[in-house]
Design an enzyme around this catalytic site. Structure first.
Site, PDB file in Angstrom:
ATOM      1  N   ASN A 173       0.845  -1.189   0.000  1.00  0.00           N
ATOM      2  CA  ASN A 173       0.000   0.000   0.000  1.00  0.00           C
ATOM      3  C   ASN A 173       0.886   1.246   0.000  1.00  0.00           C
ATOM      4  OD1 ASN A 173       0.533   0.752   2.852  1.00  0.00           O
ATOM      5  ND2 ASN A 173      -0.511  -1.187   3.234  1.00  0.00           N
ATOM      6  N   LYS A 181     -14.530   1.591  15.120  1.00  0.00           N
ATOM      7  CA  LYS A 181     -13.270   0.824  15.249  1.00  0.00           C
ATOM      8  C   LYS A 181     -12.725   0.919  16.672  1.00  0.00           C
ATOM      9  CE  LYS A 181     -11.874   1.178  10.440  1.00  0.00           C
ATOM     10  NZ  LYS A 181     -11.045   1.869   9.458  1.00  0.00           N
ATOM     11  N   ASP A 205      -4.690  -5.709   4.752  1.00  0.00           N
ATOM     12  CA  ASP A 205      -5.761  -6.535   5.309  1.00  0.00           C
ATOM     13  C   ASP A 205      -5.758  -7.940   4.725  1.00  0.00           C
ATOM     14  OD1 ASP A 205      -6.983  -4.804   7.151  1.00  0.00           O
ATOM     15  OD2 ASP A 205      -7.870  -3.663   5.511  1.00  0.00           O
ATOM     16  N   LYS A 231       9.941 -17.060  -9.302  1.00  0.00           N
ATOM     17  CA  LYS A 231       9.318 -15.931  -9.992  1.00  0.00           C
ATOM     18  C   LYS A 231       8.332 -16.467 -11.041  1.00  0.00           C
ATOM     19  CE  LYS A 231      10.256 -12.031 -12.911  1.00  0.00           C
ATOM     20  NZ  LYS A 231      11.067 -11.623 -14.024  1.00  0.00           N
ATOM     21  N   LYS A 283     -12.248  -2.576  18.573  1.00  0.00           N
ATOM     22  CA  LYS A 283     -10.894  -3.039  18.909  1.00  0.00           C
ATOM     23  C   LYS A 283     -10.509  -2.661  20.341  1.00  0.00           C
ATOM     24  CE  LYS A 283      -9.537  -3.077  14.040  1.00  0.00           C
ATOM     25  NZ  LYS A 283      -8.497  -2.938  13.026  1.00  0.00           N
ATOM     26  N   PHE A 308      -5.123   3.815  14.570  1.00  0.00           N
ATOM     27  CA  PHE A 308      -5.418   4.809  13.541  1.00  0.00           C
ATOM     28  C   PHE A 308      -6.591   4.277  12.722  1.00  0.00           C
ATOM     29  CE2 PHE A 308      -2.030   8.059  13.328  1.00  0.00           C
ATOM     30  CZ  PHE A 308      -1.289   7.630  14.415  1.00  0.00           C
TER      31      PHE A 308
HETATM   32  N1  CTP Z   1      -4.782  -2.780  11.772  1.00  0.00           N
HETATM   33  C1  CTP Z   1      -4.151  -3.899  12.282  1.00  0.00           C
HETATM   34  N2  CTP Z   1      -4.129  -5.056  11.566  1.00  0.00           N
HETATM   35  C2  CTP Z   1      -4.754  -5.135  10.381  1.00  0.00           C
HETATM   36  C3  CTP Z   1      -5.421  -3.997   9.856  1.00  0.00           C
HETATM   37  C4  CTP Z   1      -5.413  -2.832  10.580  1.00  0.00           C
HETATM   38  O1  CTP Z   1      -3.579  -3.828  13.369  1.00  0.00           O
HETATM   39  N3  CTP Z   1      -4.730  -6.261   9.702  1.00  0.00           N
HETATM   40  C5  CTP Z   1      -4.780  -1.550  12.570  1.00  0.00           C
HETATM   41  C6  CTP Z   1      -4.161  -0.353  11.859  1.00  0.00           C
HETATM   42  O2  CTP Z   1      -2.793  -0.260  12.181  1.00  0.00           O
HETATM   43  C7  CTP Z   1      -4.936   0.807  12.450  1.00  0.00           C
HETATM   44  C8  CTP Z   1      -6.299   0.212  12.750  1.00  0.00           C
HETATM   45  O3  CTP Z   1      -6.124  -1.207  12.781  1.00  0.00           O
HETATM   46  O4  CTP Z   1      -4.360   1.259  13.654  1.00  0.00           O
HETATM   47  C9  CTP Z   1      -7.370   0.527  11.758  1.00  0.00           C
HETATM   48  O5  CTP Z   1      -6.935   0.239  10.470  1.00  0.00           O
HETATM   49  P1  CTP Z   1      -7.839   0.532   9.195  1.00  0.00           P
HETATM   50  O6  CTP Z   1      -7.135   0.054   7.977  1.00  0.00           O
HETATM   51  O7  CTP Z   1      -8.333   1.941   9.237  1.00  0.00           O
HETATM   52  O8  CTP Z   1      -9.113  -0.331   9.488  1.00  0.00           O
HETATM   53  P2  CTP Z   1      -9.437  -1.833   9.386  1.00  0.00           P
HETATM   54  O9  CTP Z   1      -9.579  -2.342  10.786  1.00  0.00           O
HETATM   55  O10 CTP Z   1      -8.478  -2.555   8.524  1.00  0.00           O
HETATM   56  O11 CTP Z   1     -10.887  -1.785   8.729  1.00  0.00           O
HETATM   57  P3  CTP Z   1     -11.322  -1.357   7.231  1.00  0.00           P
HETATM   58  O12 CTP Z   1     -10.195  -1.700   6.322  1.00  0.00           O
HETATM   59  O13 CTP Z   1     -12.523  -2.180   7.002  1.00  0.00           O
HETATM   60  O14 CTP Z   1     -11.635   0.107   7.270  1.00  0.00           O
END
Ligand code: CTP
Length: 404
Positions: free
Chosen positions: A214, A341, A283, A293, A345, A327
């Site tokens: 990302n 969230k 995610d 490869k 969490k 975040f």
């Molecule tokens: N986070 C995490 N592990 C993941 C995804 C996210 O620990 N696999 C943490 C990120 O570091 C951030 C928080 O969860 O502090 C929220 O991340 P975000 O990407 O905004 O949300 P998601 O929980 O992934 O939900 P969505 O993608 O559905 O918005």
């Protein structure tokens, strides 16, 4: 409020005659960009490497090279410098100036300024490895340290004299800046705390050369880590791949994938009293990683994905007693989604970021954000410099942890 540590500080920069003298010009430039007043003093030999005019144009201040220079002699300039300086930094410090300072010799402008200094002195030695390792130099350094002068150790690498992998290199400007920032930091309100900070994006391999990633630059997490070090905390920075240098003084753990990040977080969790989860964890990941490869001709029509672990959720599920800060990257209904969230969490604080706004967020130095804790939204949604947002988060932490 923006709290740039160098703003309105006067830094006396002593430059002695080594090849790294030109790197001091970069240091002066960066300090001026951070709004410090930089007053340069050069030894005669240093002027053979860099023209004093270069420092003058970078700092917008007259450069002292000679105690008997017409511009300065009426003001006993070396004494007034010692009164004005918030910090005196000698960069580069040659073996010669180190020896002179250790003996208290004051036979030119630079050595006199060092002897007259009343501020903290930081030396940044850079020289040939044999000169550095010489017993005389090591003895002189020990003498200086015993008097409270701080030494930033030179780095190992390629030296100007052609030696490879040898000690004596002038450190990166950023390392020196971090060190000086730490020395100048006004508040040590996080002394005694240990923060585990994650930063950067994770990379999820498809094959040995390709990955799903990302656009995270890591700037936000590194800003939190750096600010926390400056405020006296112990910091463990678990970082995905970035282009940034780890902050001076932080323990650094480098990872690539979400699985590795989870492992590093769990391994370091017990030592931490606060976790700041600024990383952009992917995610999902490819269900299978090809060990070879993948050739063009064998291009798969699709990449099957599976969910990665949610690191924050894993911490929440362990029901530890750390303060947990997350975040939320949101492109719509920022406060509502981030609050959801926070609850899901079980976080103490969530920093909601607007990732839809052009020019802020990923890879930028700015973030449009708002802090939300268990009591609700704190203040308005604002566009911050990431360094200032980091300070806001730590301000919140300072207050919250004293009540927890
Ligand atoms: N986070 C995490 N592990 C993941 C995804 C996210 O620990 N696999 C943490 C990120 O570091 C951030 C928080 O969860 O502090 C929220 O991340 P975000 O990407 O905004 O949300 P998601 O929980 O992934 O939900 P969505 O993608 O559905 O918005």
């Amino acid at each position: 409020m923006d709290k740039i540590v160098f703003r309105d500080k006067t830094i006396v920069l002593g430059v002695s005659g080594g090849i790294a003298a030109y790197k001091a010009a970069d240091l002066a430039d960066k300090l001026v960009q951070e709004e410090a007043t930089v007053k340069v003093v050069m030894s005669q030999n240093a002027t053979k490497f860099v023209d004093p005019l270069e420092f003058q144009s970078v700092t917008n201040q007259t450069v002292l090279t000679d105690l008997f220079d017409g511009d300065f002699k009426d003001q006993i300039y070396h004494v007034s410098l010692s009164e004005e300086a918030d910090i005196t930094v000698i960069a580069p410090a040659t073996a010669n100036i180190i020896a002179k300072a250790a003996c208290g010799i004051a036979d030119d402008a630079l050595s006199t300024v060092i002897l007259a200094a009343r501020s903290k002195i930081v030396m940044v030695p850079a020289m040939n490895n044999h000169m550095w390792l010489n017993e005389a130099t090591q003895h002189n350094l020990a003498v200086l340290k015993s008097r409270g002068i701080e030494i930033i150790e030179p780095e190992v690498g390629r030296l100007a004299c052609g030696e490879e992998n040898a000690v004596g290199r002038f450190p990166k400007t950023e390392t020196v800046m971090d060190y000086l920032g730490l020395a100048l930091a006004r508040t040590q309100d996080l002394a005694g705390k240990t923060l585990l900070v994650t930063a950067g994006g994770t990379r999820e391999p498809i094959d040995p050369v390709r990955y799903i990633g990302n656009r995270s630059s890591g700037k936000m997490g590194y800003a939190v880590a750096k600010a926390a070090v400056m405020r006296g905390a112990q910091v463990i920075l678990v970082s995905g791949v970035t282009n940034l240098s780890p902050p001076y003084g932080a323990k650094f753990v480098s990872v690539e994938t979400a699985e590795q990040m989870l492992r590093a977080v769990i391994e370091n969790l017990e030592q931490a009293d606060t976790v700041v989860m600024a990383a952009a964890v992917a995610d999902f990941k490819p269900s299978r990683k090809s060990l070879e490869k993948i050739k063009k001709e064998r291009m798969p029509k699709s990449v099957e994905l599976e969910l990665n672990p949610d690191i924050l959720q894993a911490i929440a599920d362990r029901k530890t007693n750390q303060i947990i800060i997350g975040f939320a990257a949101e492109s719509q209904d920022m406060v509502v989604n981030a609050t959801r969230k926070l609850k899901k969490k079980n976080l103490d604080l969530i920093v909601a970021n607007d990732i839809a706004k052009p020019g802020v967020g990923f890879a930028s130095d700015l973030n449009t954000a708002v802090l939300i804790d268990k009591k609700g939204q704190i203040g308005d949604i604002k566009t911050y410099k990431k360094t200032s947002l980091a300070e806001e988060i730590l301000d919140w932490l300072g207050t919250y942890s004293s009540f927890k």
